[in-house]
Enzyme design. Structure first.
Site, PDB file in Angstrom:
ATOM      1  N   ASP A 168       0.835  -1.199   0.000  1.00 51.14           N
ATOM      2  CA  ASP A 168       0.000   0.000   0.000  1.00 51.14           C
ATOM      3  C   ASP A 168       0.869   1.249   0.000  1.00 51.14           C
ATOM      4  O   ASP A 168       2.048   1.208   0.372  1.00 51.14           O
ATOM      5  CB  ASP A 168      -0.968   0.016   1.194  1.00 51.14           C
ATOM      6  CG  ASP A 168      -0.274   0.072   2.550  1.00 51.14           C
ATOM      7  OD1 ASP A 168       0.814  -0.545   2.709  1.00 51.14           O
ATOM      8  OD2 ASP A 168      -0.807   0.728   3.461  1.00 51.14           O
ATOM      9  N   GLU A 212       0.111  -0.830   5.839  1.00 51.68           N
ATOM     10  CA  GLU A 212       1.222  -0.227   6.570  1.00 51.68           C
ATOM     11  C   GLU A 212       1.008   1.261   6.781  1.00 51.68           C
ATOM     12  O   GLU A 212       1.368   1.815   7.814  1.00 51.68           O
ATOM     13  CB  GLU A 212       2.545  -0.460   5.819  1.00 51.68           C
ATOM     14  CG  GLU A 212       3.795  -0.388   6.700  1.00 51.68           C
ATOM     15  CD  GLU A 212       4.392   1.012   6.813  1.00 51.68           C
ATOM     16  OE1 GLU A 212       5.251   1.205   7.687  1.00 51.68           O
ATOM     17  OE2 GLU A 212       4.017   1.930   6.052  1.00 51.68           O
TER      18      GLU A 212
END
Lengths: 457, 457
Positions: free
Chosen positions: A85, A151
């Site tokens: 991400d 994250e």
């Protein structure tokens, strides 16, 4: 410009706008995971699972992609971590090229995720691809790969997975490595041995159900933006840079003489630091500490965003109905994010002015970590860096937060190696994020060297 | 529902989104002026001019529409003022009907500008239309009409026009009237004799050329949002509600015993006040004064808007490059907006924390005013209100700012009558702005009564 196969593969990955915090990008999360599955399959890693912790689903969370190739249970196992991400891209007008149309300029790959973390994660995937051709079917090292998609939004799923015993068994490894950190400069490799944790909060202040005319109501009610400013100012001593939340520093391990000696030995160019800080005019922070200490080994408090009322051009004469701030604290090892979040919330409620409703939400938290720099894997990493980049790395602490490091340390009982290839000025979380082409190519070579070294330990 | 001709005419005017502060609406300014010209022509007022002060043009400003019908220079002259511009409409999602698609619900006209000021201005245009049928060609009162398009953005053009001697000659009148104020309640008419001035400022705090990673730079540089909160908090004592800018109160005329006696006699329903204030939980303001005093006869300081960094859902771990606030001070008669703006800017620069660049812009300023409530025109207005609405008006001070009142007083040497027909809860500057249908209809009747009374003085 002619691209290598690795560059062209990475560009495919960078083109998918997998912004984890924005619900509109959910379909891009799917595309990214599918892309990674296909790539891993292609290099011979076919045991793939999309993991959700108990109670979580595709609707509530982004999957953790777990992949493994166990050639022989007797061989040592390496766990590689990365995240697929990326951060949001606003303000998009500040980008010189579109964030999700990667391009190469002056020796850098530009695009969101170029260095944090798609580009760095890809140095491992590309290294495995090259080695798979050399190694054939039977690899001399078992490989496990964990790639998460949250994250940049707190890592709820992976944190919950690590707490489950069957997952600890699944992730079990002898060594760990991740590339989500940076060199001191293009000429000075670095291995990080400390990371900060984080407690990320939101404060909402409500006066009214709608904005009010500031002439008719000014002087009659508490302005929620004035109240918010008051709260924010009292979190933090503007003069000394000390955080004023009672108990905040209780669990902080102070920097001792040996640590200070190591940190002092790290080269620091004050002018270069300010340039990388967007041409800031002067350093500032907690009194009694150097810039390196303040940005890596001391906790901080920063407003990440603030908003309320009229933000357009010109004038609108209102008292805002509500005002809001996002505030995060970077923590050092031994500070507990949950405990800090509670201290924060209690204190905000205590100092909140009358006449408005104040609420505090904990958006996410993550532990800091300190890693043993003398472990065999750490020393193997140091030698690999020296061989490929021609210079011994320095051992540094990072100011950033990589919660997975604390999770791996706590649940798998291993000290993961943070062998990052970023450079200062790469613009993580900022417009015009980039990744040096030579760091990318040498990173692939260094990873190969490191994996080979692990087979010799 | 069947509409009257007046309602249908007003709806046409309300449908034009003449938001003066937003450059995108420039074409709507043109449409609004054209609509007013056509309407005035239709009721026999054909001497029309679009005025710009020296150095101003259509490109730089919105025109002041001036109209007059001088039936006989020997007759008394009434100057009617209104404004054709409206406030922005955000947050648009809070509107129950589209802001520029006016509709009638439960006896109220809903739409942006319904009461501030298109609807109230229109009570005069409609009254003149009715009287023009009664009076024919030769009116017993000379009429001058000034309609500006920058009331919601500081009124630069009209202020500069009033400073020009030839315009003072053009605007010259024996009486003045405007309807941009409100009743105490539907049952209690009010005539305002005091208005607050304003000094509207913007503070911009800059750290860097782009947002920074809060992990890598947190502790190393001054957060501009933290610095802004510090500045804002120090403008204003959160405990006592006193403004902390040195010299701010120097020119404030304190409320004397007679004034306090009048203000105390005005009915004030504390619960109703909070309801109108968007269901605020408690009153708050400068210690030592009542709510009526604080909202009308005392100066205030309010943050009108604040913004910087990440304002989306979830988390983004940045230090904002910049942070901004709009701050306005409501002033009382005798406070000079320019002087206050300078005190503000000097103080902000004095207290600004190091390590960031702080700049202060004055967005606009306007004088407050105190009006003689015993003038013949004021007494005629009081009698007209009593005749049409069945109750004697109370004399009140308003907390809002209508800079033109001070301009008329200073340059034309007359005390304009503020005969406004708004009601508390009309939502000026807020979503779901409205104007009571019965106030609209009776306002037209009251204006006719007032004009007739002026011909008898």
């Amino acid at each position: 410009m002619l691209q290598t196969q690795h560059q062209s593969d990475l560009f495919q990955l960078l083109r998918i706008p997998s912004i984890s915090t924005l619900p509109d990008h959910k379909a891009d999360i799917r595309k990214t995971v599918d892309w990674l599955r296909a790539y891993l399959n292609q290099i011979g890693i076919t045991d793939l699972q999309e993991l959700y912790a108990a109670g979580m689903t595709w609707e509530s969370n982004h999957p953790v992609l777990f992949a493994q190739k166990i050639s022989n249970p007797e061989l040592p196992t390496l766990l590689i971590y990365g995240h697929y991400d990326v951060q949001p891209v606003d303000p998009v007008s500040s980008w010189l090229s579109a964030p999700f149309e990667p391009e190469i300029r002056d020796g850098f790959i530009y695009g969101r995720g170029a260095t944090d973390d798609k580009g760095q994660l890809f140095t491992h995937l590309a290294a495995l691809k090259e080695l798979s051709e050399e190694w054939g079917e039977q690899w001399p090292l078992n490989i496990k790969i964990l790639i998460e998609g949250e994250e940049e939004m707190g890592g709820e799923n992976i944190a919950a997975l690590f707490a489950q015993p069957e997952m600890q068994e699944l992730f079990k490894a002898d060594y760990g490595v991740l590339s989500d950190t940076e060199f001191l400069s293009a000429e000075q490799p670095a291995l990080e041995y400390g990371l900060r944790g984080i407690a990320y909060m939101q404060i909402d202040v409500k006066l009214a159900d709608f904005d009010l005319h500031s002439g008719l109501f000014g002087g009659g009610v508490r302005n929620p933006a004035n109240a918010l400013a008051y709260i924010l100012t009292n979190l933090y001593d503007s003069e000394t840079g000390k955080i004023l939340i009672p108990g905040f520093y209780d669990d902080v391990i102070d920097i001792d003489a040996a640590e200070r000696a190591n940190l002092v030995s790290i080269p620091h160019d004050g002018a270069e630091f300010l340039k990388q800080a967007g041409n800031a005019k002067a350093p500032f922070g907690e009194s009694g500490y150097s810039t390196i200490e303040r940005t890596s080994a001391r906790p901080t408090l920063d407003i990440n965003g603030i908003w309320g009322g009229f933000m357009g051009e010109g004038a609108k004469t209102i008292i805002p109905a509500t005002a809001h701030a996002k505030v995060s604290m970077r923590l050092v090892a031994n500070q507990d994010p949950q405990k800090v979040a509670k201290l924060f919330a209690d204190y905000v409620h205590e100092i909140a002015p009358s006449g408005v409703e104040v609420s505090v939400i904990e958006i996410h938290g993550g532990d800091g970590a300190l890693i043993d720099r003398n472990s065999p894997a750490m020393q193997a990493a140091a030698k690999s860096l020296e061989m490929v980049f021609g210079k011994q790395p320095v051992f540094t602490r990072s100011g950033g937060s990589i919660p997975v490091v604390a999770l791996v340390k706590k649940h798998l009982k291993i000290d993961p190696v943070m062998m990052g290839y970023g450079l200062p000025g790469d613009g993580l979380h900022s417009p015009n994020e980039r990744f040096s082409l030579s760091q990318f190519e040498n990173g692939i070579g260094c990873n190969k060297q490191f994996y080979r070294a692990l087979t010799q330990l």
